[in-house]
Design a protein around this motif. Structure first.
Motif, PDB file in Angstrom:
ATOM      1  N   SER A   1      -4.737  -3.119  -3.529  1.00  0.00           N
ATOM      2  CA  SER A   1      -3.433  -2.573  -3.885  1.00  0.00           C
ATOM      3  C   SER A   1      -3.226  -2.655  -5.399  1.00  0.00           C
TER       4      SER A   1
ATOM      5  N   SER B   1       3.093   1.704  -3.135  1.00  0.00           N
ATOM      6  CA  SER B   1       2.247   1.968  -4.305  1.00  0.00           C
ATOM      7  C   SER B   1       1.711   3.392  -4.256  1.00  0.00           C
TER       8      SER B   1
ATOM      9  N   PHE C   1       0.807  -1.216   0.000  1.00  0.00           N
ATOM     10  CA  PHE C   1       0.000   0.000   0.000  1.00  0.00           C
ATOM     11  C   PHE C   1       0.843   1.270   0.000  1.00  0.00           C
TER      12      PHE C   1
END
Lengths: 497, 492
Positions: free
Chosen positions: A426, A299, A296
């Protein structure tokens, strides 16, 4: 042929080592390139022969210099590292043709031969880590690959490459130190450095969760995690990938972190697995939490990153999270997912970095905005980028989907339903960061800066397209990726207590 | 040469549009040839689907297995009745839509026409893939392919507004499918051990009511193409695209793929009995009902004709979901027929809107006073489409509504009955004023707009919308084929 056959494990490492030595004496970049090309193309032949041998007649054990293990160094090839050797050597062979023009463009003439020398040394190190059955020998190869990587990064066209290399040098050295302390502890505990022997002795002498064994495990894990850029130990990676020469980034992203992941798997499952249940340790939960955090946080950073190479680098940190997630799940489907993502991610990230390298070769942009309309000027390059980008997202029909499928099944088998949603959510972040580039590249009006850009010559285009097509191919026919990974996962879990 | 076997036909049906998509760019330099390829591909596809119809109606279920992606995940196709219904809708409307596209794209001098026809063919191929998929994985694969192949069509205009709409389109459709649909699919696989569509369902008796409710919710909201509120925003936003694309989204492929997938999941993954046993009817009825009523209320207030039609689509799609939610066999048959009914009526309405735009460049409902006198064919067809939407005979919309309503009464689902009645009034409220304006009001001259002298749109456009309007009536008179297919869908 008969004479060569038993010595394949040694040749796998010795050929690139000699190649590096020869390249070091060369002056002209082109001759060094030719040498590197020949070596790179020879490597997969050897690796595939060995894997075939392993699959047909079991583990290969090669005694270096004729010294019996555990006293001498043993090269030990089983399905797991046979698989990693094939991956590393195939990636090197496929992307090698790209190097000539890209390196000639980005690196000054006197340093080109030096670049290939360092590449061959790095290849030696990576193949060595994968092939050796000796914990200390692995350290030596780890250092060989790391030191040559620092040089490769420092050769980058931007002066910031020097700082990035230095940053990596510090972090990498800390990682290596942790690793060697861990190996030292293991040597104290068992009196051996041979991994297979170590596993047997640990199980005999230190059953249960002895603090000394746990300490050794911790040191090794932290050390290797630094090398594989496990969140939050990834700080060296974005700059290193962003400022290294384009081709070196593609090579390192596809292979270096992957080999470090291999080492982690080897220690967790083969060395420690026989004596302690890794799944029962807090390590499993910590690894899980860090993997999800990587997926998470890295990204999200990638979504807001403006430099495309740095964006892809953060994406690598996130994607490594998927692989370590598979390791943390430690069940058949989860581990298969992690292992198959090693291959899938290597292929698509190599394609993405090569595409960026090709764009740099033609148009020299750095930031996202400079890429405006590049899709119309370099359609094939950006098509490859698009395919590999959707692989990162995990669209069905690409190899990324296969990895996520296995990981999700693994999560359900462990009873962690929310993790399934997390894996997919994600992916949505990946869609955002990939989509941002695609939108700029395909939909904006071409900027004057790229007015005369066009697709690169065939030697650069072909590796790129091959990797992009592999992203699709391995999304549909997974016998060689997921099938192999599943066999390996079964063998690894079978050896665990 | 012997006739190809039914198995080969299944494979060909999926392949033909993709082959067309490869040939079309080769004819880039000769637009007439290029359009001929599109029409020929559409014609061949329709012929193949028709050829498949006979064996399927005869009880055969031809299959084609391509590859096992992983153990348990197979790429495989199978022609079964519900899928054949969707394939028939998509392939027949592709022919009409292509004729219309040729008229529209040329008359409006649209750029990048080759890319347009290529993406269109890929989208149709994906829709056929969805229709003929043997398992949920294959369906999901083509579902995503449909999203990706229609994205370039949505942003066809290439301006800032189109790009923004495209972003919403992609993020909402891929987002819901990745975060809800795919986990639901994986969950189904983990629980049932298979993803094959099976009459009677694969989850029945394997899981508790709570898990069924959760999975069903994830499917219904995760299949974003069905535009159940709150995941409907992409549809009105996508209105920036040229009219043939709107027709593709609203009638031929995209939203139909959404409701088709939900219907298929309800009937062949959960199984009607399992859902009734788990008491899933009420909340799904309410979710569908909310969308039906709310979207109709929004549609009432839209002055832009295409936006009004878009909200009408959102509302009408949930009729299919309502039909599924009632969980009576007869209402499910109604839901399946409504896929065809809504397709043929809504495509007529969009064709008419595009025809008005092409001939007069008018886009707002308030500008349409008296336009029926200049464009009698267009507005006549529009009126037929409108009465079908409201559900008045002699249009096919009446048939599907009737079945859904009967199901609701049979099961005593009075909420559903109320929803249908209220929505019928609302439908009349936003469609009839348009027809009234067009035919019974004086055209106002020179008020906002120096209304240029114009007549009907180019003939391919008029031809296409006349054909679909005729289809709307014909299907009312002879609903045999959709009815037969829908009934067979319920057989175990």
């Amino acid at each position: 042929m008969k004479a060569v056959w038993p010595h394949l494990p040694a040749l796998q490492v010795v050929i690139p080592l000699i190649g590096a030595l020869l390249a070091g004496f060369m002056r002209r970049g082109t001759t060094a390139f030719a040498l590197a090309l020949v070596v790179s193309w020879l490597m997969p032949v050897i690796a595939v022969c060995m894997l075939w041998q392993v699959l047909s007649s079991g583990t290969i054990s090669y005694h270096l210099g004729g010294w019996e293990p555990p006293w001498g160094i043993e090269y030990r090839v089983d399905a797991l590292n046979g698989f990693v050797l094939v991956l590393v050597s195939v990636v090197g062979a496929v992307i090698m043709p790209f190097a000539r023009r890209s390196v000639a463009f980005e690196i000054a003439a006197p340093q080109r031969a030096w670049f290939y020398c360092m590449y061959l040394l790095c290849l030696t190190g990576l193949l060595g880590i994968a092939i050796t059955g000796d914990a200390f020998n692995a350290f030596v190869f780890l250092e060989i690959s790391s030191l040559s990587t620092y040089v490769l990064i420092a050769l980058g066209p931007d002066r910031r490459a020097l700082v990035a290399a230095f940053q990596y040098l510090i972090m990498g050295t800390i990682g290596a130190t942790f690793y060697v302390i861990g190996v030292g502890l293991l040597y104290l505990l068992t009196g051996t450095l041979n991994m297979a022997d170590m596993a047997v002795r640990l199980a005999e002498a230190w059953p249960g969760q002895s603090p000394a064994v746990i300490a050794a495990l911790t040191f090794v894990t932290v050390g290797v995690s630094l090398k594989l850029a496990l969140f939050p130990l990834h700080a060296w990676l974005p700059n290193a990938y962003a400022y290294a020469p384009s081709w070196a980034t593609a090579f390192l992203a596809a292979t270096a972190t992957k080999v470090a992941i291999y080492l982690l798997i080897r220690f967790l499952f083969s060395v420690f697995g026989a004596s302690i249940d890794v799944r029962a340790l807090p390590l499993s939960d910590i690894l899980m939490a860090l993997s999800v955090a990587a997926m998470f946080i890295a990204s999200t950073v990638a979504v807001f990153e403006r430099n495309v190479k740095r964006m892809l680098a953060y994406s690598s940190v996130a994607q490594i999270g998927y692989i370590t997630l598979g390791i943390a799940l430690a069940n058949q489907a989860g581990l298969t997912g992690g292992l198959v993502h090693i291959v899938n991610h290597a292929l698509m990230k190599a394609a993405l970095f090569l595409a960026v390298g090709a764009v740099f070769y033609r148009a020299c942009p750095m930031n996202l905005t400079d890429l405006a309309g590049i899709g119309r000027r370099m359609p094939l390059t950006m098509t490859a980028f698009t395919i590999a980008g959707f692989g990162l997202v995990g669209t069905p029909g690409t190899s990324g989907f296969i990895s996520k499928w296995y990981l999700a099944i693994g999560a359900i088998e462990r009873g962690w339903w929310p993790l399934v949603i997390a894996i997919m959510a994600s992916s949505l972040l990946a869609l955002l960061y990939v989509g941002r580039v695609l939108e700029v590249a395909w939909l904006r009006k071409p900027s004057p800066a790229i007015a005369d850009a066009s697709d690169p010559p065939l030697s650069m285009l072909l590796p790129l397209l091959v990797l992009a097509l592999a992203t699709i191919y391995f999304g549909i026919d997974t016998e060689w990726t997921a099938g192999m990974a599943s066999t390996v996962a079964k063998a690894l879990l079978g050896g665990v207590r | 040469m012997t006739a190809p076997s039914a198995e080969t036909l299944v494979l060909l049906a999926v392949l033909v549009p993709f082959i067309g998509a490869v040939i079309i760019p080769l004819c880039h330099a000769v637009p007439n040839l290029r359009e001929a390829v599109t029409l020929a591909t559409a014609g061949i596809l329709f012929a193949i689907v028709c050829a498949l119809l006979t064996p399927v109606l005869g009880g055969a279920r031809p299959e084609a297995h391509i590859i096992n992606v992983t153990p348990g995940l197979a790429l495989a196709f199978k022609a079964e009745p519900l899928g054949m219904l969707f394939a028939l809708v998509a392939s027949s409307l592709w022919i009409v839509n292509s004729i219309y596209s040729i008229g529209y794209m040329r008359a409006n001098d649209e750029p990048r026409q080759t890319g347009f026809y290529v993406c269109f063919a890929v989208a149709i191929g994906s829709a056929i893939g969805i229709a003929l998929s043997k398992n949920l994985f294959t369906l999901f694969l083509f579902y995503e392919a449909l999203t990706l192949s229609t994205y370039p069509l949505v942003i066809h205009k290439g301006n800032e507004e189109a790009i923004r709409a495209g972003r919403l389109y992609l993020v909402l459709l891929l987002g819901t499918s990745l975060v809800l649909f795919l986990p639901a699919l994986i969950g189904t696989y983990a629980l049932a051990g298979t993803l094959d569509f099976t009459p009677g369902g694969i989850l029945g008796g394997k899981v508790g009511a709570g898990i069924i409710a959760l999975l069903l919710a994830m499917f219904v909201f995760g299949i974003g193409k069905a535009a159940v509120m709150p995941f409907h925003f992409w549809l009105p936003a996508a209105m920036v695209a040229p009219t043939p694309v709107s027709a593709l989204l609203h009638a031929v492929a995209v939203v139909k793929a959404g409701v088709f997938s939900i219907l298929k999941v309800v009937v062949m993954i959960f199984g009607v009995e399992a859902l009734s046993a788990a008491g899933q009817s009420l909340w799904l009825t309410l979710a569908a009902g909310t969308t039906i009523i709310a979207a109709s209320l929004v549609a009432l207030r839209q002055d832009n004709l295409k936006r009004r039609l878009a909200y009408s689509t959102v509302s009408q799609l949930s009729y299919v979901i309502l039909g599924a939610a009632i969980l009576a066999p007869i209402s499910l048959i109604g839901a399946a027929i409504h896929i065809a009914a809504h397709a043929v009526s809504k495509i007529t309405l969009f064709f008419a809107a595009g025809s008005i735009h092409t001939a007069s460049h008018l886009t707002e409902v308030s500008q349409l006073d008296g336009i029926g006198r200049r464009m009698p064919w267009t507005m006549g067809a529009f009126a037929i489409g409108a009465i079908s939407m409201i559900g008045i005979p002699p249009a096919v919309g009446f048939v599907s509504k009737w079945f859904i309503l009967s199901g609701a009464m049979q099961t005593g689902n009075w909420i559903a009955v109320a929803i249908i009645i209220v929505s019928t009034i609302l439908n009349a409220g936003y469609f009839l004023p348009i027809v009234y304006r067009a035919f019974f009001r004086e055209p106002h001259v020179g008020k906002h707009h120096d209304a240029p002298a114009h007549g009907e749109a180019p003939w391919p456009i008029v031809l296409a919308l006349t054909v679909t309007a005729a289809g709307t009536i014909l299907l009312f008179l002879m609903p045999n084929v959709p009815y037969a297919l829908a009934t067979m869908m319920m057989e175990r």
